[in-house]
Design a protein around this motif. Structure first.
Motif, PDB file in Angstrom:
ATOM      1  N   SER A 141      -6.611  16.324   8.569  1.00 57.64           N
ATOM      2  CA  SER A 141      -6.458  15.084   9.316  1.00 57.64           C
ATOM      3  C   SER A 141      -5.500  15.286  10.484  1.00 57.64           C
ATOM      4  O   SER A 141      -4.512  16.000  10.380  1.00 57.64           O
ATOM      5  N   ARG A 142      -5.795  14.645  11.604  1.00 62.09           N
ATOM      6  CA  ARG A 142      -4.963  14.749  12.796  1.00 62.09           C
ATOM      7  C   ARG A 142      -4.371  13.386  13.115  1.00 62.09           C
ATOM      8  O   ARG A 142      -5.089  12.393  13.179  1.00 62.09           O
ATOM      9  N   PHE A 143      -3.067  13.355  13.324  1.00 65.55           N
ATOM     10  CA  PHE A 143      -2.440  12.119  13.729  1.00 65.55           C
ATOM     11  C   PHE A 143      -2.626  11.938  15.224  1.00 65.55           C
ATOM     12  O   PHE A 143      -2.643  12.884  16.001  1.00 65.55           O
ATOM     13  N   ALA A 144      -2.754  10.681  15.624  1.00 63.81           N
ATOM     14  CA  ALA A 144      -3.055  10.373  17.024  1.00 63.81           C
ATOM     15  C   ALA A 144      -1.895  10.700  17.938  1.00 63.81           C
ATOM     16  O   ALA A 144      -2.081  11.042  19.101  1.00 63.81           O
ATOM     17  N   GLY A 145      -0.676  10.570  17.416  1.00 66.06           N
ATOM     18  CA  GLY A 145       0.492  10.766  18.258  1.00 66.06           C
ATOM     19  C   GLY A 145       0.867  12.226  18.419  1.00 66.06           C
ATOM     20  O   GLY A 145       0.621  13.054  17.555  1.00 66.06           O
ATOM     21  N   THR A 146       1.486  12.535  19.557  1.00 64.68           N
ATOM     22  CA  THR A 146       2.060  13.861  19.802  1.00 64.68           C
ATOM     23  C   THR A 146       3.552  13.781  19.522  1.00 64.68           C
ATOM     24  O   THR A 146       4.274  13.012  20.161  1.00 64.68           O
ATOM     25  N   ARG A 147       4.016  14.552  18.562  1.00 67.36           N
ATOM     26  CA  ARG A 147       5.428  14.499  18.173  1.00 67.36           C
ATOM     27  C   ARG A 147       6.270  15.235  19.196  1.00 67.36           C
ATOM     28  O   ARG A 147       6.137  16.436  19.374  1.00 67.36           O
ATOM     29  N   ASN A 148       7.132  14.498  19.871  1.00 62.19           N
ATOM     30  CA  ASN A 148       7.996  15.095  20.890  1.00 62.19           C
ATOM     31  C   ASN A 148       9.335  15.528  20.333  1.00 62.19           C
ATOM     32  O   ASN A 148       9.898  16.540  20.760  1.00 62.19           O
ATOM     33  N   ASP A 149       9.880  14.780  19.424  1.00 56.23           N
ATOM     34  CA  ASP A 149      11.194  15.050  18.854  1.00 56.23           C
ATOM     35  C   ASP A 149      11.243  14.382  17.489  1.00 56.23           C
ATOM     36  O   ASP A 149      10.253  13.808  17.034  1.00 56.23           O
ATOM     37  N   VAL A 150      12.408  14.453  16.841  1.00 52.26           N
ATOM     38  CA  VAL A 150      12.539  13.848  15.520  1.00 52.26           C
ATOM     39  C   VAL A 150      12.203  12.365  15.591  1.00 52.26           C
ATOM     40  O   VAL A 150      12.835  11.598  16.316  1.00 52.26           O
ATOM     41  N   GLY A 151      11.158  11.975  14.864  1.00 52.69           N
ATOM     42  CA  GLY A 151      10.795  10.571  14.777  1.00 52.69           C
ATOM     43  C   GLY A 151      10.199   9.962  16.022  1.00 52.69           C
ATOM     44  O   GLY A 151      10.023   8.743  16.088  1.00 52.69           O
ATOM     45  N   GLU A 152       9.833  10.758  17.034  1.00 54.42           N
ATOM     46  CA  GLU A 152       9.326  10.223  18.292  1.00 54.42           C
ATOM     47  C   GLU A 152       7.909  10.728  18.558  1.00 54.42           C
ATOM     48  O   GLU A 152       7.660  11.933  18.550  1.00 54.42           O
ATOM     49  N   TYR A 153       6.987   9.792  18.819  1.00 61.29           N
ATOM     50  CA  TYR A 153       5.583  10.131  19.013  1.00 61.29           C
ATOM     51  C   TYR A 153       5.054   9.522  20.309  1.00 61.29           C
ATOM     52  O   TYR A 153       5.193   8.326  20.553  1.00 61.29           O
TER      53      TYR A 153
END
Length: 218
Positions: free
Chosen positions: A39-51
């Motif tokens: 499964s792929r999450f829609a968001g791109t994780r930039n940093d801790v807790g940030e999408y």
């Protein structure tokens, strides 16, 4: 079905179908594990807790993205994506253009690692404090004083909708966060996922049973 819990409970065998083609055929636990791992999450994780959510496809408004980003924080505004049961959580969602739609509201839904629906809440259910004048770029902040989830990994989806007209934007599985074990009741007993998906903020009381009424004598 996308209900992983139902599949594992009711079916010994299942098929994984992608684009109308059968990709896997086997036991339900094996296929479900593979499906969830891919499964792929829609968001791109930039940093801790940030999408970053700006690249998601919005099927409701052509070429327009309202939901821009999502971040997890503690109640002091510090970035975080690992919580303890009972800890405070803030979900901060950046939006663009939501103010331009009359009676638009924003909501989130929480799901387990098996894609079970746990809870949903939106700004129509709980009326938000809104600062005026409204602006094109805003952020919606959901604060949960005591996160009622047991240890595990969870995902969050985000929806912007207009009252009576339906969705304006939606991001399925926008981001993921984890909950770790802790002594949430303060008794030395550490909760685990064995006890379900949520814990109850409750108390026990044990009292003597009321004695029976005496039988009158003649």
């Amino acid at each position: 079905s996308h209900n992983m819990t139902a599949i594992q409970s009711l079916c010994r065998r299942c098929l994984l179908i992608e684009g109308g083609v059968t990709r896997m055929d086997g036991s339900s636990p094996t296929i479900v594990r593979h499906y969830l791992s891919q499964s792929r999450f829609a968001g791109t994780r930039n940093d801790v807790g940030e999408y970053d959510l700006t690249e998601h496809h919005n099927p409701y408004l052509a070429n327009k993205v309202i939901i821009r980003s999502l971040s997890f924080q503690d109640t002091n505004g510090n970035p975080q994506d690992m919580y303890l049961s009972g800890q405070g959580m803030s979900v901060v969602i950046a939006v663009s253009g939501m103010a331009g739609y009359r009676d638009a509201h924003i909501g989130v839904s929480f799901r387990s690692s098996l894609d079970q629906s746990i809870a949903s809440v939106n700004s129509s259910m709980i009326k938000p404090l809104v600062r005026h004048p409204r602006e094109h770029d805003e952020k919606a902040i959901l604060t949960i004083p005591r996160l009622p989830l047991v240890p595990g990994t969870y995902s969050i989806s985000v929806t912007v909708a207009q009252q009576g007209l339906g969705r304006l934007d939606h991001v399925e599985h926008a981001a993921t966060f984890s909950v770790g074990e802790t002594d949430v009741y303060g008794t030395g007993y550490r909760l685990s996922s064995h006890f379900g998906l949520i814990y109850l903020d409750a108390e026990w009381r044990i009292e003597p049973h009321d004695p029976p009424e005496p039988v009158p004598t003649l």
